[in-house]
Design a protein around this motif. Sequence first.
Motif, mmCIF file in Angstrom:
data_model
loop_
_atom_site.group_PDB
_atom_site.id
_atom_site.type_symbol
_atom_site.label_atom_id
_atom_site.label_comp_id
_atom_site.label_asym_id
_atom_site.label_seq_id
_atom_site.Cartn_x
_atom_site.Cartn_y
_atom_site.Cartn_z
ATOM 1 N N ARG A 72 33.476 38.971 40.295
ATOM 2 C CA ARG A 72 33.170 37.617 39.871
ATOM 3 C C ARG A 72 31.926 37.120 40.592
ATOM 4 N N ASP A 73 31.221 36.232 39.926
ATOM 5 C CA ASP A 73 30.068 35.565 40.504
ATOM 6 C C ASP A 73 30.347 34.075 40.413
ATOM 7 N N ASN A 74 30.787 33.483 41.497
ATOM 8 C CA ASN A 74 31.172 32.071 41.462
ATOM 9 C C ASN A 74 29.974 31.161 41.199
ATOM 10 N N ALA A 75 28.794 31.585 41.591
ATOM 11 C CA ALA A 75 27.602 30.779 41.323
ATOM 12 C C ALA A 75 27.298 30.708 39.827
ATOM 13 N N LYS A 76 27.701 31.733 39.090
ATOM 14 C CA LYS A 76 27.480 31.767 37.641
ATOM 15 C C LYS A 76 28.745 31.444 36.861
ATOM 16 N N SER A 77 29.830 31.157 37.556
ATOM 17 C CA SER A 77 31.114 30.856 36.899
ATOM 18 C C SER A 77 31.492 31.947 35.908
ATOM 19 N N THR A 78 31.352 33.168 36.333
ATOM 20 C CA THR A 78 31.578 34.302 35.444
ATOM 21 C C THR A 78 32.392 35.378 36.148
ATOM 22 N N VAL A 79 33.311 35.966 35.401
ATOM 23 C CA VAL A 79 34.064 37.120 35.883
ATOM 24 C C VAL A 79 33.722 38.304 34.979
ATOM 25 N N TYR A 80 33.678 39.482 35.574
ATOM 26 C CA TYR A 80 33.266 40.692 34.856
ATOM 27 C C TYR A 80 34.369 41.746 34.905
ATOM 28 N N LEU A 81 34.328 42.629 33.940
ATOM 29 C CA LEU A 81 35.181 43.814 33.961
ATOM 30 C C LEU A 81 34.305 45.003 33.568
ATOM 31 N N GLN A 82 33.970 45.812 34.548
ATOM 32 C CA GLN A 82 33.219 47.047 34.303
ATOM 33 C C GLN A 82 34.211 48.137 33.948
ATOM 34 N N MET A 83 34.050 48.729 32.781
ATOM 35 C CA MET A 83 34.983 49.733 32.296
ATOM 36 C C MET A 83 34.245 51.047 32.125
ATOM 37 N N ASN A 84 34.639 52.038 32.895
ATOM 38 C CA ASN A 84 34.037 53.366 32.841
ATOM 39 C C ASN A 84 35.065 54.396 32.386
ATOM 40 N N SER A 85 34.581 55.539 31.974
ATOM 41 C CA SER A 85 35.465 56.637 31.543
ATOM 42 C C SER A 85 36.496 56.138 30.539
ATOM 43 N N LEU A 86 36.039 55.424 29.561
ATOM 44 C CA LEU A 86 36.946 54.817 28.589
ATOM 45 C C LEU A 86 37.677 55.865 27.771
ATOM 46 N N LYS A 87 38.921 55.538 27.421
ATOM 47 C CA LYS A 87 39.793 56.411 26.655
ATOM 48 C C LYS A 87 40.203 55.698 25.373
ATOM 49 N N PRO A 88 40.582 56.448 24.353
ATOM 50 C CA PRO A 88 41.046 55.801 23.116
ATOM 51 C C PRO A 88 42.195 54.819 23.362
ATOM 52 N N GLU A 89 43.040 55.115 24.331
ATOM 53 C CA GLU A 89 44.168 54.218 24.615
ATOM 54 C C GLU A 89 43.741 52.909 25.279
ATOM 55 N N ASP A 90 42.473 52.776 25.624
ATOM 56 C CA ASP A 90 41.958 51.502 26.124
ATOM 57 C C ASP A 90 41.605 50.542 24.987
ATOM 58 N N THR A 91 41.684 51.019 23.758
ATOM 59 C CA THR A 91 41.367 50.178 22.611
ATOM 60 C C THR A 91 42.327 48.988 22.537
ATOM 61 N N ALA A 92 41.758 47.792 22.504
ATOM 62 C CA ALA A 92 42.562 46.566 22.498
ATOM 63 C C ALA A 92 41.628 45.363 22.415
ATOM 64 N N VAL A 93 42.214 44.203 22.217
ATOM 65 C CA VAL A 93 41.493 42.958 22.425
ATOM 66 C C VAL A 93 41.667 42.589 23.891
ATOM 67 N N TYR A 94 40.554 42.322 24.552
ATOM 68 C CA TYR A 94 40.573 41.998 25.971
ATOM 69 C C TYR A 94 40.376 40.493 26.164
ATOM 70 N N TYR A 95 41.233 39.925 27.000
ATOM 71 C CA TYR A 95 41.217 38.494 27.270
ATOM 72 C C TYR A 95 41.006 38.235 28.758
ATOM 73 N N CYS A 96 40.242 37.212 29.062
ATOM 74 C CA CYS A 96 40.228 36.753 30.448
ATOM 75 C C CYS A 96 41.096 35.509 30.550
ATOM 76 N N ALA A 97 41.579 35.262 31.740
ATOM 77 C CA ALA A 97 42.503 34.160 31.952
ATOM 78 C C ALA A 97 42.308 33.591 33.347
ATOM 79 N N ALA A 98 42.613 32.303 33.478
ATOM 80 C CA ALA A 98 42.498 31.612 34.759
ATOM 81 C C ALA A 98 43.808 30.907 35.060
ATOM 82 N N ARG A 99 44.083 30.765 36.330
ATOM 83 C CA ARG A 99 45.285 30.050 36.704
ATOM 84 C C ARG A 99 45.006 29.192 37.930
ATOM 85 N N GLY A 100 45.767 28.144 38.083
ATOM 86 C CA GLY A 100 45.677 27.342 39.284
ATOM 87 C C GLY A 100 46.394 28.052 40.416
ATOM 88 N N GLY A 101 46.192 27.577 41.629
ATOM 89 C CA GLY A 101 46.846 28.176 42.776
ATOM 90 C C GLY A 101 45.955 29.154 43.494
#
Length: 124
Positions: A72-101
Amino acid sequence: QVQLVESGGGLVQAGGSLRLSCAASGGTFNSYPMGWFRQAPGKEREFVAGINKNSGIQYYADSVKGRFTISRDNAKSTVYLQMNSLKPEDTAVYYCAARGGTVVYKSVSNYDYWGQGTQVTVSS
């Protein structure tokens, strides 16, 4: 109210890489633990990775450990997910989520805010 917008999904061959981004607005980004989840057709939404507020701790599902990296880069208010060595079973809709606490949880029900999702398709 926090708004989350994911980007970076697409079609990639097995063994390839993608980098997902999630831009946040409307809240104090550095106060939220963040998570990435995914949902494949016919399956429940599942935890992929999580990161605490100051990037000091990351969590991963066993299925992606060693291949995916959350950051994450808090200065840019952005979170990242670097995905390497991808497999067919990684196929999906990807969601980011935030929570309090302060704690990163792996359960869908613990997150308060969700993005609209970005499709990742890995061909064999």
